[in-house]
Write an enzyme that holds these catalytic residues in place. Structure first.
Site, PDB file in Angstrom:
ATOM      1  N   SER A  15      15.793 -15.641  21.406  1.00  0.00           N
ATOM      2  CA  SER A  15      16.984 -14.308  20.870  1.00  0.00           C
ATOM      3  C   SER A  15      17.515 -14.711  19.353  1.00  0.00           C
ATOM      4  O   SER A  15      18.725 -14.474  19.065  1.00  0.00           O
ATOM      5  CB  SER A  15      17.904 -14.935  22.002  1.00  0.00           C
ATOM      6  OG  SER A  15      18.672 -16.038  21.766  1.00  0.00           O
ATOM      7  N   GLY A  16      17.256 -16.116  19.394  1.00  0.00           N
ATOM      8  CA  GLY A  16      16.926 -16.607  17.753  1.00  0.00           C
ATOM      9  C   GLY A  16      16.745 -15.165  16.689  1.00  0.00           C
ATOM     10  O   GLY A  16      16.088 -14.674  16.508  1.00  0.00           O
ATOM     11  N   MET A  18      14.616 -15.438  14.167  1.00  0.00           N
ATOM     12  CA  MET A  18      12.769 -15.826  13.792  1.00  0.00           C
ATOM     13  C   MET A  18      12.370 -14.868  15.162  1.00  0.00           C
ATOM     14  O   MET A  18      11.334 -14.022  15.282  1.00  0.00           O
ATOM     15  CB  MET A  18      12.699 -17.180  14.074  1.00  0.00           C
ATOM     16  CG  MET A  18      12.725 -17.817  12.532  1.00  0.00           C
ATOM     17  SD  MET A  18      11.403 -16.525  11.578  1.00  0.00           S
ATOM     18  CE  MET A  18       9.788 -17.383  12.587  1.00  0.00           C
ATOM     19  N   ARG A  41      19.635 -17.872  27.082  1.00  0.00           N
ATOM     20  CA  ARG A  41      20.250 -17.028  28.957  1.00  0.00           C
ATOM     21  C   ARG A  41      19.207 -16.053  29.352  1.00  0.00           C
ATOM     22  O   ARG A  41      19.834 -15.255  30.313  1.00  0.00           O
ATOM     23  CB  ARG A  41      22.155 -16.451  28.350  1.00  0.00           C
ATOM     24  CG  ARG A  41      22.812 -17.941  27.699  1.00  0.00           C
ATOM     25  CD  ARG A  41      23.964 -16.367  27.340  1.00  0.00           C
ATOM     26  NE  ARG A  41      24.820 -18.130  26.979  1.00  0.00           N
ATOM     27  CZ  ARG A  41      24.902 -18.876  25.483  1.00  0.00           C
ATOM     28  NH1 ARG A  41      24.087 -17.950  24.548  1.00  0.00           N
ATOM     29  NH2 ARG A  41      25.802 -19.419  25.473  1.00  0.00           N
ATOM     30  N   THR A  95      10.098 -25.340  15.319  1.00  0.00           N
ATOM     31  CA  THR A  95      11.215 -26.243  15.320  1.00  0.00           C
ATOM     32  C   THR A  95      11.501 -27.264  15.084  1.00  0.00           C
ATOM     33  O   THR A  95      10.723 -28.162  14.750  1.00  0.00           O
ATOM     34  CB  THR A  95      11.825 -25.991  17.539  1.00  0.00           C
ATOM     35  OG1 THR A  95      11.996 -25.310  17.715  1.00  0.00           O
ATOM     36  CG2 THR A  95      12.438 -26.896  17.106  1.00  0.00           C
ATOM     37  N   THR A  96      12.816 -27.016  14.088  1.00  0.00           N
ATOM     38  CA  THR A  96      13.204 -28.109  13.399  1.00  0.00           C
ATOM     39  C   THR A  96      14.067 -29.950  13.700  1.00  0.00           C
ATOM     40  O   THR A  96      14.864 -28.663  14.744  1.00  0.00           O
ATOM     41  CB  THR A  96      13.218 -27.257  12.515  1.00  0.00           C
ATOM     42  OG1 THR A  96      14.780 -26.801  11.703  1.00  0.00           O
ATOM     43  CG2 THR A  96      12.437 -27.135  11.174  1.00  0.00           C
ATOM     44  N   PRO A 119       7.320 -27.012   9.926  1.00  0.00           N
ATOM     45  CA  PRO A 119       8.756 -26.425   9.559  1.00  0.00           C
ATOM     46  C   PRO A 119       9.025 -25.285   8.523  1.00  0.00           C
ATOM     47  O   PRO A 119       9.829 -24.266   8.939  1.00  0.00           O
ATOM     48  CB  PRO A 119       9.106 -27.716   8.418  1.00  0.00           C
ATOM     49  CG  PRO A 119       7.682 -27.843   7.694  1.00  0.00           C
ATOM     50  CD  PRO A 119       6.649 -27.796   8.288  1.00  0.00           C
ATOM     51  N   PHE A 121       6.546 -21.231   7.466  1.00  0.00           N
ATOM     52  CA  PHE A 121       5.625 -20.418   8.226  1.00  0.00           C
ATOM     53  C   PHE A 121       5.080 -19.272   6.720  1.00  0.00           C
ATOM     54  O   PHE A 121       3.818 -18.747   7.027  1.00  0.00           O
ATOM     55  CB  PHE A 121       5.052 -19.543   9.697  1.00  0.00           C
ATOM     56  CG  PHE A 121       5.186 -20.865  10.437  1.00  0.00           C
ATOM     57  CD1 PHE A 121       3.735 -20.455  11.004  1.00  0.00           C
ATOM     58  CD2 PHE A 121       5.974 -21.474  10.663  1.00  0.00           C
ATOM     59  CE1 PHE A 121       3.439 -21.565  11.878  1.00  0.00           C
ATOM     60  CE2 PHE A 121       5.932 -22.574  12.392  1.00  0.00           C
ATOM     61  CZ  PHE A 121       4.665 -22.609  12.889  1.00  0.00           C
ATOM     62  N   HIS A 150      19.758 -22.720   1.779  1.00  0.00           N
ATOM     63  CA  HIS A 150      20.029 -21.720   3.192  1.00  0.00           C
ATOM     64  C   HIS A 150      21.219 -21.613   4.004  1.00  0.00           C
ATOM     65  O   HIS A 150      22.159 -21.429   2.958  1.00  0.00           O
ATOM     66  CB  HIS A 150      18.877 -22.743   4.513  1.00  0.00           C
ATOM     67  CG  HIS A 150      18.019 -23.094   4.263  1.00  0.00           C
ATOM     68  ND1 HIS A 150      17.040 -24.322   3.601  1.00  0.00           N
ATOM     69  CD2 HIS A 150      16.840 -22.092   4.599  1.00  0.00           C
ATOM     70  CE1 HIS A 150      15.878 -23.959   4.011  1.00  0.00           C
ATOM     71  NE2 HIS A 150      15.587 -22.800   5.006  1.00  0.00           N
ATOM     72  N   LYS A 154      22.185 -22.467   9.502  1.00  0.00           N
ATOM     73  CA  LYS A 154      21.428 -23.610   9.439  1.00  0.00           C
ATOM     74  C   LYS A 154      22.143 -24.529   9.975  1.00  0.00           C
ATOM     75  O   LYS A 154      23.107 -25.467   8.971  1.00  0.00           O
ATOM     76  CB  LYS A 154      19.973 -23.649   8.419  1.00  0.00           C
ATOM     77  CG  LYS A 154      19.378 -24.366   8.183  1.00  0.00           C
ATOM     78  CD  LYS A 154      18.123 -24.258   7.597  1.00  0.00           C
ATOM     79  CE  LYS A 154      17.003 -25.110   7.134  1.00  0.00           C
ATOM     80  NZ  LYS A 154      16.372 -25.216   9.268  1.00  0.00           N
TER      81      LYS A 154
END
Length: 245
Positions: A15-16, A18, A41, A95-96, A119, A121, A150, A154
């Protein structure tokens, strides 16, 4: 892996920003197929199309997959890593904000499955990292600073990419750089590595203007990781044939 069959991909953190880009761009490819998506969810996503979207609480119910692509949050990371180990599937994660223990868990998992954490791609950042390492080694006495910017949403600062570039600086000259972080507007990602000496200054800069570059890189990494033997590999080594982890 049977190269005639598409790689089976699980999208984790769907859902993010990315996650949505991954779903949209994966639908355009014939060499991989998304078998399921997982979000906090499990709400319906327009980008998912016919791909089932499951809530994180039902992660164990996802169908068989060859590789998981993870852009989630640190609190969601551990269950996915455990599932990949249980299923013998590869993991590609961006994932950071992971803890030291979680990074150690990645190393431990690499004894059983193929693991790639990065971190960033972007192919450009992969090349930038090597250039930064070389410049820092050539100019060990110069001051070094990394400035990153950013979007306002973020959460982690400095960014994972900034810390990755900082590690390249430290590898080159033996000392860590200074960091500065900006969170403003809708900036996708900008990173400037500055080396300053008496009377002169060198800047190495990468600017991302479209998040799709990260999603495309992650999907290409997923394709190459599917069916790969156990071990931890870096993006540069996987995509560019280099030795960097």
């Amino acid at each position: 892996m049977n190269t005639s069959a598409p790689a089976r991909v699980l999208i984790h953190g769907a859902s993010g920003r990315m996650g949505r880009a991954l779903l949209r761009l994966a639908a355009e490819r014939g060499d991989l197929v998304v078998v399921a998506a997982v979000s906090a969810r499990g709400a319906a996503l327009a980008e998912a199309g016919a791909v089932p979207v499951l809530p994180a609480s039902r992660l164990a119910e996802v169908p068989a997959f060859d590789v998981a692509v993870d852009f989630s949050l640190p609190e969601a990371f551990d269950p996915l890593l455990a599932l990949c180990r249980e299923r013998g599937a590869a993991l590609v994660s961006g994932t950071t904000g992971l803890s030291g223990g979680q990074y150690s868990a990645l190393d431990a998992a690499a004894a059983r499955i193929a693991v790639l954490w990065a971190p960033n791609f972007s192919l450009g950042v992969a090349v930038l990292t090597e250039l930064v390492r070389q410049a820092a080694a050539a100019l060990p006495g110069w001051d070094a600073d990394i400035v990153e910017a950013h979007h306002i949403h973020k959460k982690d600062a400095p960014s994972g990419t900034a810390l990755h570039l900082g590690a390249a600086v430290e590898a080159g000259r033996g000392r860590a750089p200074h960091y500065a972080s900006l969170r403003t507007g809708d900036i996708v990602g900008e990173h400037t590595v500055q080396l300053a000496g008496p009377g002169e200054r060198l800047e190495l800069v990468h600017r991302a203007t479209n998040r799709d570059i990260f999603a495309r890189g992650a999907l290409e990494a997923a394709l190459r990781m599917a069916g790969r033997g156990p071990g931890r590999v870096g993006l540069g080594a996987l995509l560019l044939g280099g030795s960097a982890r």
